[in-house]
Enzyme design. Structure first.
Site, short mmCIF file in Angstrom:
data_model
loop_
_atom_site.label_atom_id
_atom_site.label_comp_id
_atom_site.label_asym_id
_atom_site.label_seq_id
_atom_site.Cartn_x
_atom_site.Cartn_y
_atom_site.Cartn_z
CG HIS A 69 -6.22 -6.14 -8.18
ND1 HIS A 69 -7.22 -5.20 -8.29
CD2 HIS A 69 -5.41 -5.70 -7.19
CE1 HIS A 69 -7.03 -4.25 -7.39
NE2 HIS A 69 -5.93 -4.53 -6.72
CD GLU B 112 -2.84 -1.26 0.01
OE1 GLU B 112 -2.97 -0.25 -0.71
OE2 GLU B 112 -3.42 -2.33 -0.20
#
Length: 556
Positions: free
Chosen positions: A461, A370
């Site tokens: 993803h 992140e």
């Protein structure tokens, strides 16, 4: 984004904020004067790489091009001296100017990123990264520029109609009331569909306003969107996409309290007036709450990794935020969050200035993943859709896993968990970088499991697996598709991907990544980075071949 293991929808949203006062961001100021004619690349032997549309993506001179006589060797001034020749190679020097935007150390050399401006207004995603030696000589130029412009700005000051048009677009798409969205900022940018990663678009820059929107697109899931509105017809939307990314230390504990992230003030912002108070801050010892102490430690190991392996000396300075709680600019995260309709919250996300974690997601690879979204946002700025978005996600997986692998004190760091994204989290393993197929990702460009659908969150993803496999092969070695790769090891791979991050531009494709990796490796050899050798670059090229990254058209 760090997707949920079994989520019904991959769409995302950020705190639902009521439409109120628009915040208009000023056009970024120039850090240097517009380019001078200097360094004409047309007169030197070079290798030119073009994309399938014929747009120049990279120029590599056969020999480094020295700065013009009398030009200081300082990187920004040297880059500006080279800018005229670079622009001539990329678009004939006929559209706007190149202006120094940022610089990054690469061994004893530098990457200098220059943005394209037309009439002092930047062109979205139009940039060229110059790889420079210590003496300022040009080793390579990588990026893409708009090829022509059309129209003029009636005014660079946006009207309220711009925001209303953007909100109407998103509300219509999501079938939600307009008051579920709010304008974060409106910025004048020339918009070029090709540079914004629209398939098969022609390169033409037109006057527009980039509208950053926050709101709720899917049942209390945090999200952000980008909308481009025509500056000459403020009722017309040119493009839009979901920009949500689910990724000094300050950590807050939500204690599994249900919060309404639909409120105008995002309660997940650690230390803000509407968020939770700091539970642990810099200089304070462990507080005995596992998620709090783990995230605090993993913020530290992530910053330490970047400082040791990438020459990014201070991660906090690059992506930290100051909420005016007396703790200054810091890496900030809130743990154990719950939303009004989901507890525990099975996700983690990076919002652009802070992080939030559901219970049990305070792992090192998730934290590194992140935070690396923030690094990408502040360096290459990869657009979060199509191939640039897949590379964006892959960069976060790569750096997140490398942070994890370099921390030998982490009890989760055992051989069985190597390359297993999500190991030891409450979600379990969700991606395998060594064997992407194990989680329905491709390990080969456009090979089995390559996603061709329209759901962008699924696409980024899924197709990130190709980039992940390439990095794993570089670190450990191995073979794929009949191509053997000899390991170059973790330190050299980390340094390689950092240099690549500084070279990539916002609309880079996998073909661009292949070129950038080769250029970054050669630059690291030239600038003495991590002991990288020419033999290592052969193995980097072998890894590119193994995952079958496309090669852009080259000419000399």
């Amino acid at each position: 984004m760090y997707p949920r293991k079994r989520q019904k929808s991959y769409g995302a949203a950020l705190a639902i904020l009521a439409i109120s006062t628009m915040v208009f961001a000023a056009s970024p100021g120039a850090f240097a004067q517009p380019q001078t004619p200097g360094s004409d690349l047309s007169a030197v032997p070079k290798e030119v790489t073009k994309d399938p549309q014929g747009t120049v993506r990279q120029v590599v001179p056969k020999e480094p091009i020295p700065v013009p006589v009398g030009t200081p060797a300082e990187a920004p001034k040297a880059a500006q001296a080279h800018a005229g020749g670079v622009a001539k190679s990329f678009n004939g020097n006929k559209v706007g100017d190149l202006v120094v935007d940022s610089t990054f150390a690469v061994g004893n050399g530098t990457t200098v990123r220059l943005r394209q401006e037309i009439d002092s207004v930047p062109v979205f995603a139009a940039a060229v990264s110059q790889s420079l030696a210590a003496d300022g000589s040009l080793l390579a130029a990588t990026g893409s520029l708009s090829q022509r412009s059309q129209g003029k700005y009636p005014s660079t000051k946006p009207s309220e109609a711009v925001g209303k048009t953007a909100i109407a677009k998103l509300a219509g798409q999501a079938k939600l009331p307009a008051d579920k969205f709010t304008i974060a900022r409106v910025t004048p940018y020339w918009y070029d569909a090709q540079l914004a990663s629209v398939p098969d678009a022609k390169s033409v820059a037109v006057p527009a306003f980039k509208v950053d929107v926050h709101g709720d697109g899917d049942k209390n899931k945090p999200g952000r969107w980008v909308v481009f509105v025509d500056a000459t017809d403020t009722g017309k939307v040119l493009d839009s996409w979901d920009d949500s990314k689910h990724v000094n230390r300050v950590v807050c504990d939500a204690k599994s309290e249900r919060v309404d992230i639909e409120s105008p003030d995002d309660p997940t912002v650690c230390g803000s007036s509407s968020g939770f108070a700091a539970t642990r801050k810099e200089g304070q010892g462990p507080v005995g709450i596992a998620d709090v102490d783990n995230i605090f430690d993993y913020f530290g190991t992530t910053e330490g990794f970047y400082a040791k392996y990438t020459q990014l000396r201070n991660l906090t300075d690059l992506i930290g935020s100051d909420t005016r709680d007396g703790n200054g600019k810091a890496l900030r995260g809130t743990v154990r969050i719950c939303t009004t309709d989901e507890c525990p919250y099975a996700n983690a996300f990076w919002t652009g200035d802070h992080m939030a974690f559901g219970s049990g997601l305070a792992t090192e690879d998730i934290t590194g993943h992140e935070l690396s979204h923030g690094v990408t946002e502040h360096t290459s700025g990869l657009v979060y859709r199509n191939e640039p978005g897949a590379i964006n996600e892959s960069m976060s997986d790569i750096f997140g896993e490398l942070v994890f692998l370099t921390n030998t004190s982490n009890p989760c760091n055992i051989p069985a968990n190597r390359w297993q994204i999500g190991a030891c989290s409450s979600l379990g393993v969700i991606r395998d970088m060594q064997n992407p197929k194990a989680h329905r990702q491709p390990d080969t460009y456009k090979g089995p499991n390559w996603y061709t659908g329209s759901n962008q969150s699924v696409l980024v993803h899924t197709n990130s697996g190709v980039g992940n496999k390439a990095a794993q092969l570089m670190v450990d070695g191995g073979s794929l598709n009949g191509q053997a790769v000899t390991a170059i090891g973790l330190p050299k791979t980390a340094a390689l991907y950092w240099t690549t991050q500084t070279v990539l531009t916002a609309n880079s494709t996998y073909g661009s990544l292949a070129s950038a990796l080769v250029t970054a490796c050669n630059t690291n050899v030239r600038n003495g980075v991590a002991g990288t050798t020419a033999a290592d670059c052969v193995q980097v090229d072998n890894a590119i071949k193994a995952v079958k990254l496309p090669r852009l058209n080259q000419s000399t």
